[in-house]
Design an enzyme around this catalytic site. Structure first.
Site, short mmCIF file in Angstrom:
data_model
loop_
_atom_site.label_atom_id
_atom_site.label_comp_id
_atom_site.label_asym_id
_atom_site.label_seq_id
_atom_site.Cartn_x
_atom_site.Cartn_y
_atom_site.Cartn_z
N LEU A 27 0.98 -1.06 -0.08
CA LEU A 27 0.18 -0.02 -0.08
C LEU A 27 0.97 1.17 0.07
O LEU A 27 1.89 1.32 0.79
CB LEU A 27 -0.82 0.02 1.19
CG LEU A 27 -1.97 -0.94 1.38
CD1 LEU A 27 -2.85 -1.00 2.77
CD2 LEU A 27 -2.99 -0.88 0.08
N GLU A 34 -8.13 3.42 8.35
CA GLU A 34 -8.79 2.77 7.23
C GLU A 34 -8.42 1.24 7.06
O GLU A 34 -9.28 0.79 6.75
CB GLU A 34 -8.09 3.56 6.05
CG GLU A 34 -8.85 3.69 4.86
CD GLU A 34 -9.05 2.53 3.84
OE1 GLU A 34 -10.18 2.10 3.66
OE2 GLU A 34 -8.18 1.52 3.81
N1 LIG Z 1 -5.32 0.19 -1.81
C1 LIG Z 1 -5.99 -1.19 -1.78
O1 LIG Z 1 -7.22 -1.07 -1.31
C2 LIG Z 1 -5.37 -2.24 -2.33
C3 LIG Z 1 -6.11 -3.50 -2.29
C4 LIG Z 1 -5.44 -4.75 -3.04
C5 LIG Z 1 -4.39 -4.66 -3.38
N2 LIG Z 1 -3.59 -3.47 -3.34
C6 LIG Z 1 -2.19 -3.28 -3.81
O2 LIG Z 1 -1.97 -3.90 -5.21
C7 LIG Z 1 -0.94 -4.80 -5.45
C8 LIG Z 1 -1.27 -6.27 -5.54
O3 LIG Z 1 -1.85 -6.17 -6.74
P1 LIG Z 1 -1.76 -7.15 -8.04
O4 LIG Z 1 -2.85 -6.78 -9.08
O5 LIG Z 1 -0.35 -6.47 -8.51
O6 LIG Z 1 -1.72 -8.55 -7.86
P2 LIG Z 1 -2.64 -9.72 -7.21
O7 LIG Z 1 -3.65 -9.50 -8.20
O8 LIG Z 1 -2.63 -9.74 -5.80
O9 LIG Z 1 -1.71 -10.87 -7.69
C9 LIG Z 1 -1.34 -11.08 -9.23
C10 LIG Z 1 -1.34 -12.65 -9.06
O10 LIG Z 1 -2.64 -13.40 -8.68
C11 LIG Z 1 -2.84 -14.29 -9.34
N3 LIG Z 1 -3.94 -14.02 -10.02
C12 LIG Z 1 -4.81 -12.86 -10.12
N4 LIG Z 1 -6.06 -13.11 -10.75
C13 LIG Z 1 -6.11 -14.08 -11.10
C14 LIG Z 1 -7.26 -14.79 -11.82
N5 LIG Z 1 -8.21 -14.18 -12.32
N6 LIG Z 1 -7.03 -16.20 -12.07
C15 LIG Z 1 -6.06 -16.70 -11.57
N7 LIG Z 1 -4.93 -16.18 -10.82
C16 LIG Z 1 -5.15 -14.83 -10.68
C17 LIG Z 1 -1.76 -14.66 -10.52
O11 LIG Z 1 -0.79 -15.44 -9.97
P3 LIG Z 1 -0.14 -16.55 -10.72
O12 LIG Z 1 0.90 -15.86 -11.57
O13 LIG Z 1 0.65 -17.51 -9.68
O14 LIG Z 1 -1.05 -17.26 -11.53
C18 LIG Z 1 -1.28 -13.21 -10.69
O15 LIG Z 1 0.16 -13.09 -11.20
C19 LIG Z 1 -0.11 -4.51 -4.19
O16 LIG Z 1 0.67 -3.36 -4.53
C20 LIG Z 1 -1.30 -4.17 -3.22
O17 LIG Z 1 -0.60 -3.50 -2.10
C21 LIG Z 1 -4.14 -2.27 -2.71
#
Ligand SMILES: NC(=O)c1ccc[n+]([C@@H]2O[C@H](COP(=O)([O-])OP(=O)(O)OC[C@H]3O[C@@H](n4cnc5c(N)ncnc54)[C@H](OP(=O)(O)O)[C@@H]3O)[C@@H](O)[C@H]2O)c1
Length: 192
Positions: A27, A34
């Site tokens: 984050l 929050e």
């Molecule tokens: N501000 C907020 O409220 C908030 C909320 C959530 C996240 N975040 C931020 O967002 C970032 C992380 O999110 P991100 O989008 O980079 O990664 P993510 O969605 O957490 O992880 C991505 C990985 O998850 C798997 N994946 C995601 N969707 C999938 C699906 N539909 N089917 C199968 N596998 C799936 C895949 O893994 P594999 O490669 O192993 O297949 C993909 O490489 C961080 O910086 C976090 O702090 C912020």
């Protein structure tokens, strides 16, 4: 196959100006109240014995401190096409979003699961927004600019409409560490 029991699919996130939600897997801000609101929302159930199913992408999962587990009233499903088993503290591993929703809507979980909370990241949010059971978006408006490398997906505000007030959600502007933010809830219009 037994009929699926529809469960509400809700997204929850906090986004700054430009809809940024994360940077370098974390984050971008430090807003403890929050974060507490987030935890209270995803662990809230109507009566003892009920649970929520949380859907996580792997980057979100592995960036969450272990001290948060076990989390009250929750079962966790991690989405991944590469992992071979559910990671420590997670209950299930699914290869795609629809399989995770089906878990909650079919026996044995359909009796206990109340709400499916999608807690990120970007692809799980995109999948959830397209899902017919997607009802609510809890999206905290962080009223500041942060350097981000992941962004909450755009969504149609004629379909998901900003609520003036929503039960259990403070409607006043909040401030912490000099940063203003507001809890916002968008609800899908039912007569589409
Ligand atoms: N501000 C907020 O409220 C908030 C909320 C959530 C996240 N975040 C931020 O967002 C970032 C992380 O999110 P991100 O989008 O980079 O990664 P993510 O969605 O957490 O992880 C991505 C990985 O998850 C798997 N994946 C995601 N969707 C999938 C699906 N539909 N089917 C199968 N596998 C799936 C895949 O893994 P594999 O490669 O192993 O297949 C993909 O490489 C961080 O910086 C976090 O702090 C912020």
């Amino acid at each position: 196959m037994e009929k699926e029991r529809r469960k509400p699919v809700c997204l929850i996130a906090a986004a700054c100006r430009g809809l940024g939600i994360g940077k370098d897997g974390k984050l971008p801000w430090h807003l403890p109240s929050e974060f507490k609101f987030f935890i209270d929302s995803i662990t809230g159930v109507s009566k003892p014995g009920k649970m929520n199913l949380l859907i996580w992408g792997t980057r979100c999962w592995f960036s969450t401190p272990e001290v948060l587990f076990p989390m009250a009233n929750t079962l966790h499903v991690v989405l991944s096409k590469t992992l071979e088993s559910a990671p420590k503290h997670a209950h299930f591993l699914c290869k795609d979003f629809d399989s995770a929703v089906l878990l909650a809507s079919q026996p044995p979980l359909s009796d206990v699961i109340e709400t499916i909370w999608v807690i990120g990241g970007v692809q799980p949010y995109k999948d959830a927004l397209k899902h017919p059971w997607c009802d609510l978006i809890y999206l905290t408006d962080v009223r500041a600019t942060f350097d981000c490398d992941v962004f909450f997906p755009e969504f149609d505000k004629r379909v998901f409409q900003l609520q003036d007030k929503f039960p259990g959600v403070p409607s006043e502007i909040q401030e912490e560490n000099g940063i203003q933010f507001k809890y916002e809830v968008f609800k899908k219009k039912t007569d589409l």
